[in-house]
Design an enzyme around this catalytic site. Structure first.
Site, PDB file in Angstrom:
ATOM      1  N   TYR A 141      13.892   2.977  -0.614  1.00 48.51           N
ATOM      2  CA  TYR A 141      13.357   1.632  -0.823  1.00 48.51           C
ATOM      3  C   TYR A 141      13.916   0.772   0.300  1.00 48.51           C
ATOM      4  O   TYR A 141      15.048   0.279   0.228  1.00 48.51           O
ATOM      5  CB  TYR A 141      13.752   1.096  -2.194  1.00 48.51           C
ATOM      6  CG  TYR A 141      13.391  -0.352  -2.420  1.00 48.51           C
ATOM      7  CD1 TYR A 141      12.118  -0.821  -2.120  1.00 48.51           C
ATOM      8  CD2 TYR A 141      14.316  -1.249  -2.933  1.00 48.51           C
ATOM      9  CE1 TYR A 141      11.786  -2.154  -2.312  1.00 48.51           C
ATOM     10  CE2 TYR A 141      13.987  -2.578  -3.145  1.00 48.51           C
ATOM     11  CZ  TYR A 141      12.723  -3.022  -2.827  1.00 48.51           C
ATOM     12  OH  TYR A 141      12.392  -4.342  -3.018  1.00 48.51           O
ATOM     13  N   ASP A 182       8.842   2.958  -0.624  1.00 49.74           N
ATOM     14  CA  ASP A 182       8.411   1.631  -0.189  1.00 49.74           C
ATOM     15  C   ASP A 182       9.125   1.305   1.120  1.00 49.74           C
ATOM     16  O   ASP A 182      10.328   1.048   1.142  1.00 49.74           O
ATOM     17  CB  ASP A 182       8.756   0.603  -1.274  1.00 49.74           C
ATOM     18  CG  ASP A 182       8.287  -0.796  -0.919  1.00 49.74           C
ATOM     19  OD1 ASP A 182       7.716  -0.985   0.172  1.00 49.74           O
ATOM     20  OD2 ASP A 182       8.487  -1.714  -1.737  1.00 49.74           O
ATOM     21  N   HIS A 304       2.791  -2.764  -7.171  1.00 49.12           N
ATOM     22  CA  HIS A 304       2.456  -1.645  -6.292  1.00 49.12           C
ATOM     23  C   HIS A 304       1.647  -0.629  -7.087  1.00 49.12           C
ATOM     24  O   HIS A 304       1.633  -0.631  -8.320  1.00 49.12           O
ATOM     25  CB  HIS A 304       3.717  -0.965  -5.757  1.00 49.12           C
ATOM     26  CG  HIS A 304       4.545  -1.813  -4.843  1.00 49.12           C
ATOM     27  ND1 HIS A 304       4.713  -1.545  -3.515  1.00 49.12           N
ATOM     28  CD2 HIS A 304       5.266  -2.940  -5.082  1.00 49.12           C
ATOM     29  CE1 HIS A 304       5.496  -2.457  -2.958  1.00 49.12           C
ATOM     30  NE2 HIS A 304       5.849  -3.317  -3.903  1.00 49.12           N
TER      31      HIS A 304
END
Length: 564
Positions: A141, A182, A304
């Site tokens: 992330y 991400d 998302h």
């Protein structure tokens, strides 16, 4: 083999546990980002999921921030698992290794990069065309660069640098590699809903890093330039990156394929978003083992959407879970209890209701148990103190008053009854009036008092209540007349009071109509620090979208005037 990545924006939002959503993916490895949970807040139904083994990385600086987790099916248990990218959080014997050259970063910077819980690494074995091989999965992330905090921009670039250093080191060790999660940067203009609205789109440092990290052929570029320029782009890509964006490998020209939308503006309804969630892999694995990659915009529950990849290889399961697995955490194995366990109410079956058959907590013997149940002072039982006559009268009065109170509470009445004066209080205060039946009872013989006192208190209570009920019926008209006069007086006072409160407690201003759609606007408040902090304004109520979309929000804007 199937692998899924999804930024879930808070793992505790799944009230009934995460197993249902994990099963819906039907994947061997599910990587989630932005769990927003620390170790002390991780519950057992999230950490221990039937049929899966999980590996978490927590933020150590802030609670409810960042965090990643990797769930593997029991048929795809990894052989090694490690938290972080630097190796500072790994214990000997469980580390994946291969850290590369980290001399450009200080020890303080390395510790800070792993302090927010942004990476989990698992290493698996699979049977490929060339026999048994290793597959390492890095679940990341990446940080977001806050424009108001220049230090976060530098932090993000350092994280990118560390990620590339670790990925290339693992790849050089002979293991295949998948980097997914991400990344918080849209690579090409085709991955952004409105690239023309972004200043210096191509010059963004994050996009430049992706250009260096990824290998991209000329046919995947979106530049419609000459063949010489395309050849130059191909040479630069081939000479730089060692990894491939697997989605663009299968869908090089697909537009409007976004994975993240703003929930504040409702941009998902108009598909006004960006593609910042990726599945990267080394070129040989993509070309030989990847079957398909796609996004899942139909899956909701976060800002998302998930991204999945299907591979032709079959994973081998490790006979035991690595030490990082949540199954080995002391709080989930019974070796350590949380503080909340000591505050839970003890069930009755564990108490002393069974007498001496069950021992009390601790190491008490039978004599101590008997003493706790029946206290003894110098061998004599403590006798109950006999109440005096005065105490007996007081106790009887308290019992009678408590019964009367319970009766009044249980009695149900209308809302108007709460605003009426109590008839019993008025009756007792108006000269101690006595009814005819009471006069007769007072004129009886001397034995009448003893007869009344000998009657049970319940009978006397019912008699008193019946008397009060009769008097309430007689005075009902009078009370209703009084309440009517009170209502009229209240109506007289209602006018000026209502005007006063309207001037003090002003509601939201009347929303204007936007000029494009002629619909009521929505009221917003400025929350960004600056001269307009706290000011209110009106904008179009429709979801955000591209300027060419007539169904999207128009450009109507109006400040709320002060004093309104």
């Amino acid at each position: 083999m199937k692998i899924v990545t999804w930024n879930i924006n808070g793992i505790r939002t799944f009230k009934n546990g995460i197993k249902k959503i994990l099963d819906s993916f039907n994947a061997d490895i599910i990587c989630v980002q932005e769990t927003k949970v620390t170790r002390d807040l991780l519950d057992e139904k999230t950490a221990i999921v039937d049929g899966y083994n999980s590996y978490f990385s927590f933020s150590r600086g802030r609670s409810g921030y960042s965090g990643v987790a990797t769930y593997c099916k029991d048929t795809a248990t990894p052989f090694l698992a490690e938290e972080g990218l630097t190796g500072l959080l790994a214990n000997q014997g469980e580390a994946v290794g291969c850290y590369g050259d980290q001399v450009e970063l200080s020890s303080e910077e390395l510790l800070a990069l792993d302090n927010e819980g942004r990476a989990v690494i698992t290493q698996h074995h699979f049977i490929g065309t060339d026999g048994p091989q290793k597959l390492t999965v890095i679940n990341v992330y990446c940080p977001r660069a806050d424009p108001d905090k220049p230090e976060r921009k530098q932090y993000k670039l350092q994280f990118y640098q560390l990620l590339q250093c670790r990925a290339e080191a693992i790849l050089s060790s002979g293991s295949h590699l998948i980097v997914l999660g991400d990344v918080n940067t849209s690579h090409r203009p085709i991955d952004h809903c409105d690239p023309d609205d972004v200043d210096n789109f191509e010059d963004n440092p994050g996009r430049k890093w992706l250009d260096h990290f990824l290998f991209e052929t000329a046919e995947n570029t979106e530049n419609e330039d000459t063949e010489d320029e395309l050849a130059d782009t191909s040479q630069k890509s081939a000479s730089g990156g060692k990894f491939v964006d697997s989605f663009r490998h299968f869908h090089p020209k697909r537009s409007n394929a976004f994975t993240c939308w703003s929930t504040l503006t409702g941009a998902r309804q108009t598909n006004y978003g960006t593609r910042i969630d990726y599945i990267f892999s080394d070129r040989p694995l993509v070309e030989t083992a990847f079957i398909g990659v796609d996004i899942m915009p139909e899956v909701e529950g976060s800002d998302h959407c998930p991204v999945w990849a299907q591979l032709s290889c079959t994973l081998q399961s490790s006979p035991k879970c690595p030490p990082l697995c949540t199954r080995h955490m002391p709080e989930f194995t019974g070796r350590q209890q949380k503080l909340s366990r000591f505050l839970v109410k003890v069930p009755e079956k564990l108490g002393v209701s069974k007498g001496c058959e069950e021992s009390l907590p601790g190491s008490q013997d039978v004599g101590e148990i008997r003493e706790n149940l029946n206290p003894v002072v110098q061998g004599n039982s403590v006798a109950k103190k006999r109440p005096t006559d005065r105490e007996a009268d007081t106790n009887a009065h308290k019992a009678k008053r408590s019964k009367q109170t319970k009766t009044e509470i249980n009695a149900k009445g209308s809302l108007l009854a709460f605003f009426k004066p109590k008839q019993t209080a008025l009756m007792l205060s108006s000269g101690n009036q006595v009814g005819p039946k009471q006069e007769e009872s007072s004129q009886d013989g001397p034995g009448s008092e003893s007869d009344t006192s000998s009657c049970p208190s319940d009978v006397r209570m019912e008699t008193n209540l019946s008397k009060v009920t009769e008097m309430e019926i007689e005075n009902q008209d009078e009370v209703e007349g009084e309440s009517t006069s009170i209502d009229k007086s209240n109506d007289c006072k209602k006018g000026p009071c209502a005007g006063f409160w309207k001037t003090v407690l002003r509601g939201p201003p009347q929303p204007p109509l936007c000029k494009s759609h002629n619909e009521p606007c929505v009221l917003r408040t400025v929350k960004k620090a600056g001269p307009n902090l706290g000011r209110q304004f009106f904008v179009c109520a429709r979801p955000q979208g591209h300027a060419s979309n007539p169904q999207a929000r128009c450009n109507f804007f109006a400040w709320v005037e002060k004093g309104k």
